[in-house]
Design a protein around this motif. Structure first.
Motif, short mmCIF file in Angstrom:
data_model
loop_
_atom_site.label_atom_id
_atom_site.label_comp_id
_atom_site.label_asym_id
_atom_site.label_seq_id
_atom_site.Cartn_x
_atom_site.Cartn_y
_atom_site.Cartn_z
N THR A 134 15.79 82.14 0.87
CA THR A 134 15.38 81.60 -0.43
C THR A 134 15.32 82.72 -1.47
N GLY A 135 15.07 82.32 -2.72
CA GLY A 135 14.68 83.28 -3.75
C GLY A 135 13.18 83.51 -3.64
N ALA A 136 12.59 84.20 -4.61
CA ALA A 136 11.14 84.44 -4.58
C ALA A 136 10.42 83.09 -4.63
N LEU A 137 9.39 82.94 -3.80
CA LEU A 137 8.67 81.67 -3.73
C LEU A 137 7.67 81.59 -4.88
N GLY A 138 7.62 80.43 -5.52
CA GLY A 138 6.63 80.23 -6.58
C GLY A 138 5.24 80.21 -5.99
N ALA A 139 4.28 80.86 -6.63
CA ALA A 139 2.91 80.92 -6.11
C ALA A 139 2.34 79.51 -6.00
#
Ligand code: ADP
Length: 444
Positions: A134-139
């Motif tokens: 994935t890309g960076a995970l949303g908080a």
């Protein structure tokens, strides 16, 4: 050619950099903490400056002290070595803003490549296969993370975008354990790297770690000095490295090289760099770029007949390298064993192996102190042979000659590994170390 260079590091790598500089006619300025007053790099450098107390946070990581030391001693360039501030873009910028040359790529590239999520996107853009992820995970967006992980299929691995040194990674085998582990990984990432961003990758069971050594001149020329196989690891930390890799055939090697070179050419990369891949069967996946010299660079030096530190300094100070990317010739087989100190203390006796094809890079001498404050690596024993079998026999002979008394080292464990049928077969994955040690514990 520059006249004087500051080495913002210690231990074995500082000694290694001094050696190339001396051959190039460049004067060196060492820095040291009070714990390293009598360390070999201090003795070998032309000058040395004390930069603070033992704790790295108060000495080797204090940017202002390092830059002041360089300016006060009339240095024109700064070499960050490995670890410490070597991949810190803000430090590289500060060095440059103070009028010093930084021995590394442009700070913007350090920033781009130091972020595993952005680096994966860059690699994909230039056509390299990346580990599915994935890309960076949303908080707080657990639903998104769960869906992504289900799609990848368990097990998955959660990694810190800013991660390094094997820290901040968590393997998750069940959906029910995902949420909790993402929170833990983000906390660890924040604590270790001051950045909570994490992402998910498919976890490959028992892959190989293979990387390419790149040297580039900043003008769009990039040479590959072959690959290194760093599959023998303990807790995701490399223990033994070799070149070439027993896992690659000529076609895989060619497609890996042809895949990686455009990235470095297009980015106008400068200096030494490494592209790391995971290899599973005949497939390879981009993992990350290390925008610096690496500990295991000597195996590539031996097979390519190149002084990589020299080329790194030339490319970063003069924009040139003495390598023709189309005429790299690789010879024989090189093997490196990291000799780690298992306890700090004073070395009371040291016998260094020698003879044909043997190299010992270290900061040890009889009577020296290995302080408890830093990385445990004390030496690297590197051998060069005709082929893999010859290199292994040579390593066994050299490990047998090595005597270090006063501190405990992992020398016997290294000897056990290189003599084990699993290592000798050349056919193993990253769990090789655990498999061999489990057998040893059970008394086989
Ligand atoms: P670091 O930057 O902290 O050194 P890396 O991303 O380079 O971390 O990974 C270090 C090691 O962790 C790899 O060599 C490999 O053994 C293991 N690893 C990393 N990603 C994966 C993955 N997706 N699947 C299996 N093992 C992995």
């Amino acid at each position: 050619m520059i006249k004087r260079l500051l080495i913002a590091n210690r231990g074995e790598i500082a000694v290694r950099i001094i050696r190339s500089c001396r051959e190039m006619g460049i004067e060196t300025v060492a820095v040291y903490s009070t714990a390293d007053r009598d360390s070999l790099h201090v003795r070998l450098a032309d000058r040395a400056v004390c930069i603070g107390p033992a704790a790295a946070a108060k000495s080797y990581l204090v940017r202002e002290n390092l830059i002041m030391a360089a300016l006060h001693t009339g240095c024109e360039a700064l070499h960050p070595g490995v670890g410490f501030l070597s991949e810190n873009a803000a430090f590289a910028r500060l060095v440059r803003d103070k009028g010093l040359l930084f021995i590394g790529p442009d700070p913007d590239l350090i920033e781009l490549l130091g972020d595993k999520v952005r680096a994966r996107a860059a690699a994909e853009k230039y056509g390299l296969p990346v580990t599915p992820g994935t890309g960076a995970l949303g908080a707080g967006n657990d639903r998104e993370a769960e869906e992504a992980a289900e799609k990848l299929g368990f097990p998955v691995i959660i990694k810190a975008a800013a991660g390094g040194g094997g820290r901040g990674m968590r393997i998750v085998r069940k959906a029910s354990e995902l949420k909790e582990n993402i929170a833990l990984a983000a906390g660890e990432a924040e604590a270790n790297f001051a950045d909570p961003a994490v992402f998910i990758e498919k976890y490959l069971e028992n892959p190989r770690h293979v990387e390419l050594q790149i040297i580039a001149d900043g003008a769009g020329n990039a040479a590959v000095l072959g690959e290194r196989d760093c599959t023998v690891q303990k807790n995701h930390q490399k223990l033994i490295e070799e070149s070439p890799s027993p896992a690659l055939d000529p076609r895989m090697r060619l497609s890996m090289t042809e895949g990686a070179v455009p990235l470095f050419r297009e980015l106008k990369y400068r200096g030494a760099g490494t592209v790391e891949f995971l290899v599973e069967g005949r497939s390879f996946y981009f993992m990350e770029v290390n925008a610096r010299i690496q500990v295991e660079h000597p195996v590539s030096e031996l097979v390519s007949g190149t002084d990589i530190i020299r080329q790194q300094i030339l490319s970063c100070t003069e924009g040139r390298m003495e390598i023709d990317p189309d005429a790299v010739e690789l010879r024989g087989w090189a093997l490196e064993c990291r000799i780690n100190a298992l306890s700090p203390g004073t070395v009371t006796r040291l016998e260094v192996p020698g003879g044909p094809g043997v190299r010992f890079d270290s900061f040890l001498y009889a009577g020296c102190t290995v302080p408890p404050h830093y990385d445990s690596m004390a030496a690297k024993l590197i051998v060069h042979g005709r082929d893999r079998d010859h290199a292994i026999k040579r390593m066994d002979r050299a490990l047998g000659e090595l005597i270090v008394e006063g501190i405990k080292t992992n020398k016997d464990c290294q000897r056990r590994i290189i003599n084990h049928p699993l290592f000798r077969s050349g056919n193993f994955g990253t769990s090789c170390y655990e498999e061999i040690e489990k057998e040893a514990e059970n008394g086989f």
